[in-house]
Write a protein that holds these residues in place. Structure first.
Motif, PDB file in Angstrom:
ATOM      1  N   LYS A 191       4.306   2.790 -12.741  1.00 35.42           N
ATOM      2  CA  LYS A 191       4.222   3.899 -11.353  1.00 35.42           C
ATOM      3  C   LYS A 191       4.240   2.934 -10.337  1.00 35.42           C
ATOM      4  N   GLY A 192       3.599   2.105 -10.664  1.00 36.39           N
ATOM      5  CA  GLY A 192       3.962   0.465  -9.434  1.00 36.39           C
ATOM      6  C   GLY A 192       5.402   0.566  -8.851  1.00 36.39           C
ATOM      7  N   MET A 250       7.818   2.978  -8.893  1.00 37.10           N
ATOM      8  CA  MET A 250       8.163   3.550  -7.791  1.00 37.10           C
ATOM      9  C   MET A 250       6.904   4.208  -6.526  1.00 37.10           C
ATOM     10  N   GLY A 251       6.192   3.636  -6.906  1.00 35.84           N
ATOM     11  CA  GLY A 251       5.422   3.028  -5.558  1.00 35.84           C
ATOM     12  C   GLY A 251       5.886   2.659  -4.000  1.00 35.84           C
ATOM     13  N   GLY A 252       6.382   1.333  -4.045  1.00 36.74           N
ATOM     14  CA  GLY A 252       7.135   0.494  -4.633  1.00 36.74           C
ATOM     15  C   GLY A 252       9.015   0.481  -3.487  1.00 36.74           C
ATOM     16  N   MET A 281       9.254   3.786  -3.291  1.00 33.66           N
ATOM     17  CA  MET A 281       8.762   5.196  -1.825  1.00 33.66           C
ATOM     18  C   MET A 281       8.464   4.432  -0.757  1.00 33.66           C
ATOM     19  N   LYS A 282       7.981   3.316  -0.865  1.00 33.83           N
ATOM     20  CA  LYS A 282       7.752   2.150   0.695  1.00 33.83           C
ATOM     21  C   LYS A 282       8.790   2.491   1.030  1.00 33.83           C
ATOM     22  N   GLN A 283       9.545   1.749   0.711  1.00 33.76           N
ATOM     23  CA  GLN A 283      11.086   1.133   1.228  1.00 33.76           C
ATOM     24  C   GLN A 283      11.304   1.721   1.811  1.00 33.76           C
ATOM     25  N   LYS A 302      10.214   4.905   2.698  1.00 36.45           N
ATOM     26  CA  LYS A 302       9.661   5.151   3.986  1.00 36.45           C
ATOM     27  C   LYS A 302       9.716   3.887   5.314  1.00 36.45           C
TER      28      LYS A 302
END
Length: 109
Positions: free
Chosen positions: A2-3, A5-7, A9-11, A13
């Motif tokens: 999950k972490g 995927m969050g990273g 998504m941040k990249q 964005k």
């Protein structure tokens, strides 16, 4: 996982924000297309807006409309080629080649 995927998504964005800034920059950046040794020039933004057309006065005196039309088309095509090159350079710096992944470019728009 999950972490990770969050990273990602941040990249994505951040990349999207950089692309937005690049598109704004391209809207103001100009290229000059030329034909006939510079006798016809077209100034165009990198967002395909023609700002200026310059025709050497000697071309107007010759009254050869077909030649002038050909030179105008060549100058426009030269400007368009320069816009494409500049856009690819700027966007390539941002995406780092990610635009070559099928479907990813559409996701980032």
């Amino acid at each position: 996982m999950k972490g990770g995927m969050g990273g990602l998504m941040k990249q994505a964005k951040q990349m999207q924000e950089q692309m937005q800034k690049a598109q704004e920059q391209l809207a103001d950046e100009e290229v000059i297309g030329q034909a006939g040794g510079g006798m016809v020039q077209v100034t165009m933004t990198c967002k395909y807006s023609v700002r200026k057309v310059t025709i050497d006065p000697s071309l107007m005196e010759e009254n050869d409309a077909e030649m002038l039309e050909d030179l105008m088309a060549a100058a426009m095509n030269d400007a368009l080629g320069k816009v494409e090159t500049r856009t690819q350079e700027l966007m390539g710096d941002i995406t780092g080649g990610l635009g070559n992944i099928p479907g990813l470019g559409d996701m980032l728009k």
